[in-house]
Enzyme design. Structure first.
Site, PDB file in Angstrom:
ATOM      1  N   HIS A 128       1.327  12.912  10.358  1.00 28.64           N
ATOM      2  CA  HIS A 128       2.217  11.946   9.710  1.00 28.64           C
ATOM      3  C   HIS A 128       1.358  11.086   8.790  1.00 28.64           C
ATOM      4  O   HIS A 128       0.365  10.501   9.214  1.00 28.64           O
ATOM      5  CB  HIS A 128       2.933  11.063  10.730  1.00 28.64           C
ATOM      6  CG  HIS A 128       3.884  10.101  10.077  1.00 28.64           C
ATOM      7  ND1 HIS A 128       5.214  10.417   9.834  1.00 28.64           N
ATOM      8  CD2 HIS A 128       3.694   8.848   9.593  1.00 28.64           C
ATOM      9  CE1 HIS A 128       5.797   9.394   9.233  1.00 28.64           C
ATOM     10  NE2 HIS A 128       4.904   8.434   9.078  1.00 28.64           N
ATOM     11  N   CYS A 129       1.767  11.019   7.526  1.00 31.35           N
ATOM     12  CA  CYS A 129       0.962  10.301   6.530  1.00 31.35           C
ATOM     13  C   CYS A 129       1.695   9.060   6.028  1.00 31.35           C
ATOM     14  O   CYS A 129       2.729   9.176   5.363  1.00 31.35           O
ATOM     15  CB  CYS A 129       0.648  11.229   5.352  1.00 31.35           C
ATOM     16  SG  CYS A 129      -0.362  10.453   4.073  1.00 31.35           S
ATOM     17  N   PRO A 130       1.188   7.866   6.320  1.00 35.87           N
ATOM     18  CA  PRO A 130       1.847   6.642   5.837  1.00 35.87           C
ATOM     19  C   PRO A 130       1.794   6.502   4.314  1.00 35.87           C
ATOM     20  O   PRO A 130       2.616   5.805   3.728  1.00 35.87           O
ATOM     21  CB  PRO A 130       1.048   5.526   6.527  1.00 35.87           C
ATOM     22  CG  PRO A 130      -0.274   6.133   6.854  1.00 35.87           C
ATOM     23  CD  PRO A 130      -0.006   7.563   7.148  1.00 35.87           C
TER      24      PRO A 130
END
Length: 295
Positions: A139-141
């Site tokens: 998961h990439c902010p």
């Protein structure tokens, strides 16, 4: 078979407010990235390219074309990473085959709202998004989204084009900066902005160059970031050979490898493990993934 439980109106409103607040907070990072990309375009066009055109029209035209090809590819790759469903598992799903790691039948998710839903091999549950993602990488902010089967190519291209575009900016601006008088240059607003962007491009370009190298290596091994922590290269059950591994992400046609269009092979599970689902369900998931960002 239909999975999931119905939410009462109160819980629906709570979920809606939660998703809205979460989207608002995490979207600040996305807006920052877009602002930085837009600012780089502004400085390049009005301060750097204009100076090159004064020296040579032919050189300025060449530089302008190459820059905008790279900049446009960067922007499209980023937007497609942000707004593409990373690989949500359909609600109506049937599966055949065996799990090559666990040597068992298709597992079910046991976490959150996905509890009881099918969980094909190479699928992981994202606690941030609250859903299972096919061939989830992480998961990439920075993109306010998961990186999975359907947007992994776009994510890799984004990293590559950040490096390329950053190097182009520095290479285009550095000659004029080096030939300018430092004291006068710092006093001039335009030169100061070019200098700041050069520093930003150098930092981001070098930083993401390492990150891009890691993901290129993972693509050549047919592994995700999560899988690389558990599976060694020698014991990799998904290894199909470097060329085939690369094509699993970027497709078989070399002309499309570096264009931000979806060309990945398969369906997010090993070739020996097939998952079928209805087009109607897939469309619903795509629309929900898109509209939940604006709820």
């Amino acid at each position: 078979m239909m999975m999931g439980t119905a939410l009462d109106p109160t819980n629906r409103r709570t979920l809606k407010y939660y998703l809205s607040l979460r989207w608002l907070c995490t979207s600040v990072i996305c807006l920052f990235v877009l602002a930085l990309v837009g600012y780089a375009e502004f400085v390049m066009v009005f301060y750097v390219s204009s100076g090159i055109f004064q020296q040579s029209i032919l050189l300025g035209l060449l530089q302008c074309v190459v820059w905008h090809l790279s900049w446009t590819a960067l922007l499209i790759s980023y937007l497609r990473t942000v707004f593409t469903d990373p690989g949500s598992v359909p609600l109506y799903v049937t599966a055949d085959g065996q799990d090559s790691l666990n040597h068992g039948n298709l597992k079910s998710c046991v976490k959150g709202s996905c509890a009881g839903t099918p969980k094909p091999e190479r699928t992981h549950h994202c606690s941030t998004c609250g859903t299972c993602v096919l061939k989830m990488d992480h998961h990439c902010p920075w993109v306010n989204n998961c990186v999975g089967f359907r947007n992994y190519k776009f994510f890799c291209l984004f990293l590559m084009y950040v490096c390329v575009t950053s190097m182009l900016f520095v290479a285009s601006a550095l000659p004029n900066l080096l030939s300018a008088d430092l004291e006068k240059a710092m006093a001039a607003t335009d030169t100061f902005q070019v200098l700041i962007m050069c520093i930003v491009c150098t930092v981001f370009g070098l930083g993401l160059l390492c990150f891009a190298g890691i993901h290129i290596d993972l693509s050549l091994k047919n592994l995700t970031t999560l899988e690389s922590f558990k599976i060694s290269s020698k014991e990799n059950p998904y290894d199909l050979g470097r060329k085939e591994n690369w094509e699993q992400v970027f497709g078989r046609n070399p002309w499309y490898w570096f264009i931000p269009i979806f060309t990945s092979l398969g369906n997010g599970t090993p070739s020996s493990f097939t998952v079928s689902f209805t087009t109607c369900t897939l469309c619903s998931i795509e629309l929900w993934s898109f509209f939940q960002k604006f709820l």
